[in-house]
Design an enzyme around this catalytic site. Structure first.
Site, PDB file in Angstrom:
ATOM      1  N   CYS A 120       0.844  -1.156  -0.015  1.00 44.76           N
ATOM      2  CA  CYS A 120      -0.003  -0.151  -0.090  1.00 44.76           C
ATOM      3  C   CYS A 120       0.987   1.007   0.091  1.00 44.76           C
ATOM      4  O   CYS A 120       1.999   1.075   0.288  1.00 44.76           O
ATOM      5  CB  CYS A 120      -0.998  -0.044   1.175  1.00 44.76           C
ATOM      6  SG  CYS A 120      -2.277   1.336   1.042  1.00 44.76           S
ATOM      7  N   CYS A 122       0.103   4.048   1.936  1.00 43.31           N
ATOM      8  CA  CYS A 122      -0.306   5.012   2.949  1.00 43.31           C
ATOM      9  C   CYS A 122       1.039   5.158   3.792  1.00 43.31           C
ATOM     10  O   CYS A 122       0.945   6.302   4.503  1.00 43.31           O
ATOM     11  CB  CYS A 122      -1.657   4.917   3.399  1.00 43.31           C
ATOM     12  SG  CYS A 122      -1.665   2.860   4.275  1.00 43.31           S
ATOM     13  N   CYS A 130      -3.654   6.367   0.515  1.00 43.36           N
ATOM     14  CA  CYS A 130      -3.463   5.057  -0.034  1.00 43.36           C
ATOM     15  C   CYS A 130      -2.999   5.034  -1.450  1.00 43.36           C
ATOM     16  O   CYS A 130      -2.756   4.052  -2.018  1.00 43.36           O
ATOM     17  CB  CYS A 130      -4.557   3.879   0.322  1.00 43.36           C
ATOM     18  SG  CYS A 130      -4.978   3.767   1.942  1.00 43.36           S
ATOM     19  N   LYS A 195     -11.874  -5.199   2.296  1.00 43.84           N
ATOM     20  CA  LYS A 195     -11.395  -4.323   3.594  1.00 43.84           C
ATOM     21  C   LYS A 195     -12.576  -3.301   3.834  1.00 43.84           C
ATOM     22  O   LYS A 195     -12.756  -2.480   2.962  1.00 43.84           O
ATOM     23  CB  LYS A 195     -10.090  -4.034   3.140  1.00 43.84           C
ATOM     24  CG  LYS A 195      -9.554  -3.142   4.215  1.00 43.84           C
ATOM     25  CD  LYS A 195      -8.080  -2.548   3.778  1.00 43.84           C
ATOM     26  CE  LYS A 195      -7.288  -1.800   4.943  1.00 43.84           C
ATOM     27  NZ  LYS A 195      -6.074  -1.505   4.340  1.00 43.84           N
ATOM     28  N   ARG A 217     -10.846   7.162   4.636  1.00 42.33           N
ATOM     29  CA  ARG A 217     -10.646   6.030   3.743  1.00 42.33           C
ATOM     30  C   ARG A 217     -12.062   5.492   2.894  1.00 42.33           C
ATOM     31  O   ARG A 217     -11.980   4.264   2.515  1.00 42.33           O
ATOM     32  CB  ARG A 217      -9.833   4.964   4.240  1.00 42.33           C
ATOM     33  CG  ARG A 217      -8.302   5.359   4.765  1.00 42.33           C
ATOM     34  CD  ARG A 217      -7.355   4.290   4.694  1.00 42.33           C
ATOM     35  NE  ARG A 217      -6.374   4.362   5.873  1.00 42.33           N
ATOM     36  CZ  ARG A 217      -5.349   5.433   5.534  1.00 42.33           C
ATOM     37  NH1 ARG A 217      -5.288   6.029   4.496  1.00 42.33           N
ATOM     38  NH2 ARG A 217      -4.472   5.364   6.592  1.00 42.33           N
ATOM     39  N   GLU A 233     -16.601  -7.448  -4.971  1.00 39.92           N
ATOM     40  CA  GLU A 233     -15.146  -7.348  -4.666  1.00 39.92           C
ATOM     41  C   GLU A 233     -14.402  -8.574  -5.059  1.00 39.92           C
ATOM     42  O   GLU A 233     -13.287  -8.695  -5.767  1.00 39.92           O
ATOM     43  CB  GLU A 233     -14.983  -6.600  -3.547  1.00 39.92           C
ATOM     44  CG  GLU A 233     -15.312  -5.397  -3.197  1.00 39.92           C
ATOM     45  CD  GLU A 233     -14.198  -4.125  -4.014  1.00 39.92           C
ATOM     46  OE1 GLU A 233     -13.268  -4.869  -4.497  1.00 39.92           O
ATOM     47  OE2 GLU A 233     -14.374  -3.038  -3.920  1.00 39.92           O
ATOM     48  N   LYS A 248     -10.926  -8.093   5.921  1.00 39.73           N
ATOM     49  CA  LYS A 248     -10.235  -7.291   7.228  1.00 39.73           C
ATOM     50  C   LYS A 248     -11.513  -6.252   7.866  1.00 39.73           C
ATOM     51  O   LYS A 248     -11.934  -5.335   6.755  1.00 39.73           O
ATOM     52  CB  LYS A 248      -9.158  -6.796   6.626  1.00 39.73           C
ATOM     53  CG  LYS A 248      -8.107  -5.721   7.537  1.00 39.73           C
ATOM     54  CD  LYS A 248      -7.101  -5.183   7.287  1.00 39.73           C
ATOM     55  CE  LYS A 248      -6.258  -4.383   8.183  1.00 39.73           C
ATOM     56  NZ  LYS A 248      -5.185  -4.055   7.495  1.00 39.73           N
ATOM     57  N   SER A 274      -5.926  -4.474  14.813  1.00 40.77           N
ATOM     58  CA  SER A 274      -5.252  -3.862  15.853  1.00 40.77           C
ATOM     59  C   SER A 274      -6.325  -3.522  16.989  1.00 40.77           C
ATOM     60  O   SER A 274      -6.027  -3.672  18.334  1.00 40.77           O
ATOM     61  CB  SER A 274      -4.475  -2.638  15.684  1.00 40.77           C
ATOM     62  OG  SER A 274      -5.347  -1.726  14.856  1.00 40.77           O
ATOM     63  N   TYR A 313      -2.217 -10.265  15.692  1.00 48.67           N
ATOM     64  CA  TYR A 313      -1.151  -9.894  16.877  1.00 48.67           C
ATOM     65  C   TYR A 313      -1.031 -10.626  17.966  1.00 48.67           C
ATOM     66  O   TYR A 313      -0.077 -10.723  18.734  1.00 48.67           O
ATOM     67  CB  TYR A 313      -1.510  -8.365  17.122  1.00 48.67           C
ATOM     68  CG  TYR A 313      -1.463  -7.293  16.072  1.00 48.67           C
ATOM     69  CD1 TYR A 313      -0.331  -7.085  15.595  1.00 48.67           C
ATOM     70  CD2 TYR A 313      -2.651  -6.939  15.500  1.00 48.67           C
ATOM     71  CE1 TYR A 313      -0.480  -6.272  14.243  1.00 48.67           C
ATOM     72  CE2 TYR A 313      -2.666  -6.145  14.491  1.00 48.67           C
ATOM     73  CZ  TYR A 313      -1.670  -5.979  13.687  1.00 48.67           C
ATOM     74  OH  TYR A 313      -1.731  -4.662  12.505  1.00 48.67           O
TER      75      TYR A 313
HETATM   76 ZN   LIG Z   1      -3.447   1.997   2.717  1.00 48.65          ZN
END
Ligand SMILES: [Zn+2]
Length: 323
Positions: A120, A122, A130, A195, A217, A233, A248, A274, A313
């Site tokens: 990406c 970003c 992005c 996403k 975004r 998509e 995601k 996260s 994570y």
């Molecule tokens: Zn991005």
């Protein structure tokens, strides 16, 4: 046959029976561990909003990935914190950028673990968007070339898979074409096919230093309210050559994971992001939740919904608990 002949509790009476009839299993080889690499040497700097996660320089990253591998985890997903950011995100496709150097070092020093790169712009654009920006608009077609160049530079450095996360239209095809033209027809694309524009990315923005300077975004990531759109998509990404599909975030979108699992035969990944991680960790620190238990429960839920692979994570902690 009803009660009293039928008693579902019979099969719940002991752990050995419960284990035998368990429908969903967790194993470290289903996990991918996301990691952040930054310039410098000897760096291990904790990300305050994601306790237990760090910015690593290449040397410390190599050591950490050795321990990730020793836990049986299949791979890592690399995000870069570049030295400099600019309008054209040049560090993203610099053959000596921080991700490219990290990939080279990992493939040399730690064979046997998959190195997947996030693709990406970003993290590399001065404005944190992005793609290339004109006025307030994020340009689609003009950004594709730079995304493809980024993926190519990762493949040249030795990345095992590339993972475009930008949600620009046509990026999987653009990346596939450029990789194939350069002899990388065997490098798979793990596409962030679905996403969502999610509030759960909050802590990551600090981790990747990629908060947009203006706007948000929502012009490229999906509306959290939409499910049918996910099918469109995914159809497009498959047509363009995606090898693995990803949803995601994971936890708030289990219905989407299940829908895709029922309709497509491709391997399916889900990214426990996260905010999903940090919310559980924080509640654990406050003593409001049993972290170990809810960690494994959240991962089991994602697998039960139909994900083959989980980016999390918790990868290391969960792998330790499962061993
Ligand atoms: Zn991005």
């Amino acid at each position: 046959m009803a009660f009293p002949a039928t008693r579902p509790r019979r099969l719940r009476m002991s752990e050995i029976v419960r284990k035998m009839v368990r429908e969903t299993r967790l194993s470290p080889d289903q996990f991918i561990y996301p990691m952040f690499v930054c310039p410098g040497e000897g760096i291990k700097k904790e990300i305050s909003s994601m306790p237990g996660n760090y910015h690593w320089s290449v040397d410390t990253l190599v050591e950490e990935v050795r321990s990730v591998k020793s836990l049986g985890i299949s791979g890592i997903m690399l995000f870069g914190i570049p030295e400099r950011k600019d309008d054209r995100a040049t560090s993203a496709y610099d053959d000596h950028g921080v991700v490219q150097e990290a990939v080279r070092a990992l493939k040399r020093e730690v064979p046997g673990i998959l190195v997947i790169t996030d693709v990406c712009l970003c993290e590399y654009t001065a404005n944190g968007h992005c793609g290339l920006v004109k006025g307030e608009e994020i340009l689609n077609d003009e950004s594709l070339e730079l995304l493809a160049l980024s993926a190519l530079s990762h493949a040249k450095a030795g990345a095992d898979l590339v993972a475009p996360s930008d949600m620009m239209d046509g990026r999987v095809g653009a990346i596939r074409t450029l990789l194939d033209k350069n002899g990388f027809q065997n490098v798979p694309i793990l596409s962030y096919a679905v996403k969502y524009a999610s509030g759960y990315y909050g802590p990551f923005r600090e981790a990747a230093d990629s908060a947009p300077a203006f706007g948000d975004r929502r012009s490229h990531q999906m509306d959290p309210a939409n499910a049918r759109e996910a099918l469109r998509e995914v159809d497009l990404d498959i047509e363009e050559g995606a090898d693995i599909l990803m949803v995601k975030p994971a936890g708030p979108y289990l219905d989407i994971i299940r829908m895709l699992r029922d309709r497509y035969t491709h391997p399916l990944a889900a990214y426990q992001v996260s905010g999903e991680y940090s919310a559980l960790v924080a509640a654990g620190q406050l003593g409001w939740l049993d972290l170990e238990r809810t960690m494994l429960e959240s991962l089991t839920g994602i697998r039960r919904a139909g994900a083959d692979i989980i980016l999390t994570y918790f990868a290391k902690d969960a792998a330790r608990l499962l061993s």
